[in-house]
Design a protein around this motif. Structure first.
Motif, PDB file in Angstrom:
ATOM      1  N   MET A 263       0.849  -1.188   0.000  1.00  0.00           N
ATOM      2  CA  MET A 263       0.000   0.000   0.000  1.00  0.00           C
ATOM      3  C   MET A 263       0.880   1.233   0.000  1.00  0.00           C
ATOM      4  SD  MET A 263      -1.052   2.715   2.084  1.00  0.00           S
ATOM      5  CE  MET A 263      -0.659   2.204   3.758  1.00  0.00           C
ATOM      6  N   ILE A 264       0.418   2.294  -0.681  1.00  0.00           N
ATOM      7  CA  ILE A 264       1.102   3.581  -0.609  1.00  0.00           C
ATOM      8  C   ILE A 264       0.063   4.692  -0.617  1.00  0.00           C
ATOM      9  CG2 ILE A 264       1.439   3.833  -3.130  1.00  0.00           C
ATOM     10  CD1 ILE A 264       4.223   5.070  -2.382  1.00  0.00           C
ATOM     11  N   ARG A 265       0.300   5.727   0.193  1.00  0.00           N
ATOM     12  CA  ARG A 265      -0.611   6.869   0.259  1.00  0.00           C
ATOM     13  C   ARG A 265      -0.482   7.733  -0.996  1.00  0.00           C
ATOM     14  NH1 ARG A 265      -4.411   5.656   3.991  1.00  0.00           N
ATOM     15  NH2 ARG A 265      -3.513   5.217   6.050  1.00  0.00           N
ATOM     16  N   PRO A 266      -1.581   8.328  -1.473  1.00  0.00           N
ATOM     17  CA  PRO A 266      -1.547   9.125  -2.707  1.00  0.00           C
ATOM     18  C   PRO A 266      -0.575  10.286  -2.677  1.00  0.00           C
ATOM     19  CG  PRO A 266      -3.804   8.598  -2.125  1.00  0.00           C
ATOM     20  CD  PRO A 266      -2.959   8.150  -0.972  1.00  0.00           C
ATOM     21  N   GLU A 267      -0.374  10.912  -1.494  1.00  0.00           N
ATOM     22  CA  GLU A 267       0.539  12.055  -1.432  1.00  0.00           C
ATOM     23  C   GLU A 267       2.004  11.645  -1.479  1.00  0.00           C
ATOM     24  OE1 GLU A 267      -0.597  10.958   2.827  1.00  0.00           O
ATOM     25  OE2 GLU A 267      -1.604  11.146   0.871  1.00  0.00           O
ATOM     26  N   ARG A 268       2.279  10.342  -1.368  1.00  0.00           N
ATOM     27  CA  ARG A 268       3.651   9.844  -1.471  1.00  0.00           C
ATOM     28  C   ARG A 268       4.044   9.530  -2.917  1.00  0.00           C
ATOM     29  NH1 ARG A 268       6.215  10.742   3.433  1.00  0.00           N
ATOM     30  NH2 ARG A 268       4.855  10.127   5.142  1.00  0.00           N
ATOM     31  N   VAL A 269       3.083   9.614  -3.820  1.00  0.00           N
ATOM     32  CA  VAL A 269       3.335   9.333  -5.235  1.00  0.00           C
ATOM     33  C   VAL A 269       3.547  10.659  -5.962  1.00  0.00           C
ATOM     34  CG1 VAL A 269       2.463   8.242  -7.334  1.00  0.00           C
ATOM     35  CG2 VAL A 269       1.884   7.274  -5.091  1.00  0.00           C
ATOM     36  N   CYS A 270       4.625  10.762  -6.725  1.00  0.00           N
ATOM     37  CA  CYS A 270       4.937  11.983  -7.477  1.00  0.00           C
ATOM     38  C   CYS A 270       4.560  11.792  -8.941  1.00  0.00           C
ATOM     39  CB  CYS A 270       6.415  12.306  -7.369  1.00  0.00           C
ATOM     40  SG  CYS A 270       6.987  12.550  -5.675  1.00  0.00           S
ATOM     41  N   ILE A 271       4.151  12.879  -9.582  1.00  0.00           N
ATOM     42  CA  ILE A 271       3.746  12.840 -10.981  1.00  0.00           C
ATOM     43  C   ILE A 271       4.586  13.834 -11.777  1.00  0.00           C
ATOM     44  CG2 ILE A 271       1.899  14.538 -10.609  1.00  0.00           C
ATOM     45  CD1 ILE A 271       0.231  12.953 -12.694  1.00  0.00           C
ATOM     46  N   ALA A 272       4.962  13.433 -12.980  1.00  0.00           N
ATOM     47  CA  ALA A 272       5.777  14.304 -13.828  1.00  0.00           C
ATOM     48  C   ALA A 272       5.594  13.899 -15.279  1.00  0.00           C
ATOM     49  CB  ALA A 272       7.252  14.195 -13.430  1.00  0.00           C
ATOM     50  N   ALA A 273       6.074  14.750 -16.172  1.00  0.00           N
ATOM     51  CA  ALA A 273       6.077  14.401 -17.595  1.00  0.00           C
ATOM     52  C   ALA A 273       7.062  13.253 -17.826  1.00  0.00           C
ATOM     53  CB  ALA A 273       6.469  15.612 -18.429  1.00  0.00           C
ATOM     54  N   PRO A 274       6.803  12.408 -18.811  1.00  0.00           N
ATOM     55  CA  PRO A 274       7.687  11.246 -19.048  1.00  0.00           C
ATOM     56  C   PRO A 274       9.146  11.620 -19.271  1.00  0.00           C
ATOM     57  CG  PRO A 274       5.633  11.003 -20.271  1.00  0.00           C
ATOM     58  CD  PRO A 274       5.628  12.387 -19.710  1.00  0.00           C
TER      59      PRO A 274
ATOM     60  N   VAL B 207      -2.310   2.707 -14.612  1.00  0.00           N
ATOM     61  CA  VAL B 207      -0.986   2.093 -14.734  1.00  0.00           C
ATOM     62  C   VAL B 207      -1.190   0.588 -14.771  1.00  0.00           C
ATOM     63  CG1 VAL B 207       1.289   1.803 -13.708  1.00  0.00           C
ATOM     64  CG2 VAL B 207       0.077   3.976 -13.435  1.00  0.00           C
ATOM     65  N   GLY B 208      -0.767  -0.046 -15.841  1.00  0.00           N
ATOM     66  CA  GLY B 208      -0.976  -1.484 -15.942  1.00  0.00           C
ATOM     67  C   GLY B 208      -2.455  -1.803 -15.926  1.00  0.00           C
ATOM     68  N   GLY B 209      -2.840  -2.693 -15.019  1.00  0.00           N
ATOM     69  CA  GLY B 209      -4.244  -3.099 -14.972  1.00  0.00           C
ATOM     70  C   GLY B 209      -5.085  -2.344 -13.971  1.00  0.00           C
ATOM     71  N   GLY B 210      -4.512  -1.337 -13.303  1.00  0.00           N
ATOM     72  CA  GLY B 210      -5.268  -0.616 -12.282  1.00  0.00           C
ATOM     73  C   GLY B 210      -5.089   0.876 -12.371  1.00  0.00           C
ATOM     74  N   VAL B 211      -5.695   1.576 -11.399  1.00  0.00           N
ATOM     75  CA  VAL B 211      -5.637   3.038 -11.348  1.00  0.00           C
ATOM     76  C   VAL B 211      -4.988   3.463 -10.034  1.00  0.00           C
ATOM     77  CG1 VAL B 211      -6.979   5.178 -11.258  1.00  0.00           C
ATOM     78  CG2 VAL B 211      -7.659   3.336 -12.826  1.00  0.00           C
ATOM     79  N   LEU B 212      -3.987   4.315 -10.112  1.00  0.00           N
ATOM     80  CA  LEU B 212      -3.341   4.874  -8.935  1.00  0.00           C
ATOM     81  C   LEU B 212      -3.817   6.306  -8.724  1.00  0.00           C
ATOM     82  CD1 LEU B 212       0.381   3.684  -9.227  1.00  0.00           C
ATOM     83  CD2 LEU B 212      -1.510   2.614  -8.023  1.00  0.00           C
ATOM     84  N   VAL B 213      -4.039   6.654  -7.461  1.00  0.00           N
ATOM     85  CA  VAL B 213      -4.426   8.014  -7.095  1.00  0.00           C
ATOM     86  C   VAL B 213      -3.179   8.769  -6.670  1.00  0.00           C
ATOM     87  CG1 VAL B 213      -5.834   9.445  -5.568  1.00  0.00           C
ATOM     88  CG2 VAL B 213      -6.706   7.236  -6.372  1.00  0.00           C
ATOM     89  N   VAL B 214      -3.015   9.976  -7.204  1.00  0.00           N
ATOM     90  CA  VAL B 214      -1.890  10.846  -6.865  1.00  0.00           C
ATOM     91  C   VAL B 214      -2.470  12.142  -6.310  1.00  0.00           C
ATOM     92  CG1 VAL B 214       0.168  12.023  -7.709  1.00  0.00           C
ATOM     93  CG2 VAL B 214      -0.587   9.888  -8.801  1.00  0.00           C
TER      94      VAL B 214
END
Length: 349
Positions: free
Chosen positions: A266-277, A311-318
């Protein structure tokens, strides 16, 4: 700084409450320390309100015992337990003024008129209602009624304060304001306080410790920070805040330690970073996992922006805080996500 508690004031010892064949509370064992603010949190039907009603004396346990100051109170009626109680509906006497509402519990205890007046005056000052003593409850706002209810529960100086969904009837802004008021009063009076709520934010804000209940039993007990950052089970991770459960993520998950059977990452959404590829990788890239995905939704909520990324087969919240000049991404855009492997938590299923 975390508080230090030295003595138990309330103890549930293997308490069960049956309604027919249904156990609303099952073998509940719990210790509440003197001066502690403890919140019982859980969804509807978890047993949290039944636990509070057992402590208040409004219902009797089917099995087990409840102790206050090391003395059994399982057979003691509610009016002899010396507790202040605040209900979600406030339960103010509509035909009495604010002042008379506060006088009532003192009058029932035989406090003389002069002393009653003095104590009511002091209490009205402490809850910032000195100018409203002669108003009727119907002439007050929701927040003012809440403060009257708290003042009435505190004025007889009970050692224990019970709060049953105390802020449930208030709108969001007023609820946040009253959270601060309750924290101030708890610090000032130092009462052992038991609060029941289904509001996770309220529990995290107010509590020294939180009890998460599920199906009549305790799922986990810990400090707010520990519960949020280190949930023991999938239920706690998902119920207390928002969680990305990486059960079948559709990509190879990188872990710092072997994953034991019966656990899920498990990971919290605020621990995931988003950026351009094509964005440069971070300086600590060797400690991170990187994946690519496609934005399915972006929600703007003032100070926060939330993305749903497939991402892959699921959805991640950021979830990220909104900042000036920050790059934003729209539906259908390809993005890169990354997180520290140390921010992953393994929880039991």
């Amino acid at each position: 700084m975390e508080k230090s508690f030295v003595s138990a004031q309330i103890e549930f010892r293997s308490v069960t409450k049956l309604y027919g064949a249904i156990a609303a509370v099952k073998e509940l064992s719990l210790t509440v320390h003197r001066g502690e603010f403890l919140t019982i949190l859980g969804p509807s039907g978890s047993g949290k309100t039944t636990a509070l009603m057992l402590l208040a004396g409004f219902v009797a346990p089917s099995e087990g015992d409840i102790l206050i100051a090391r003395k059994s109170v399982a057979a003691v009626p509610s009016y002899r337990r010396d507790q202040g109680i605040v209900f979600q509906s406030y339960a103010l006497f509509p035909h009495l003024t604010v002042r008379r509402n506060l006088e009532f519990p003192l009058e029932m205890r035989g406090v003389k008129a002069a002393e009653r007046a003095a104590r009511v005056g002091r209490m009205l000052e402490r809850v910032h209602l000195s100018e409203l003593g002669d108003r009727m409850p119907s002439q007050l706002s929701g927040g003012q009624q809440q403060r009257v209810a708290l003042a009435r529960a505190l004025i007889a100086d009970p050692p224990i304060l019970l709060l049953d969904e105390p802020l449930g009837a208030l709108d969001r802004n007023l609820r946040e304001q009253m959270q601060g008021e309750i924290k101030r009063l708890h610090k000032e009076f130092g009462k052992t306080t038991i609060c029941v709520t289904h509001d996770q934010e309220e529990a995290l804000t107010l509590s020294d410790r939180i009890v998460v209940m599920r199906a009549g039993q305790i799922e986990q007990i810990d400090t707010p920070e520990a519960l949020y950052d280190r949930p023991a089970t999938r239920f706690v991770a998902s119920f207390l805040g928002e969680a990305n459960i990486l059960e079948e993520p559709g990509f190879k998950l990188e872990l710092d330690a072997p994953q034991s059977a019966g656990t899920v990452a498990m990971i919290r959404p605020e621990r995931v970073c988003i950026a351009a590829p094509a964005a440069p990788k971070r300086v600590d890239a060797d400690r991170r996992q990187y994946v690519t995905g496609t934005v399915e939704d972006m929600i703007y909520a003032g100070s926060l922006r939330k993305y749903h990324v497939r991402v892959g087969g699921g959805v991640l919240v950021v979830r990220e805080h909104v900042a000036s000049g920050q790059q934003t991404f729209q539906f259908g855009e390809e993005v890169r996500l990354d997180w520290l492997r140390s921010d992953l938590r393994l929880v039991t299923r």
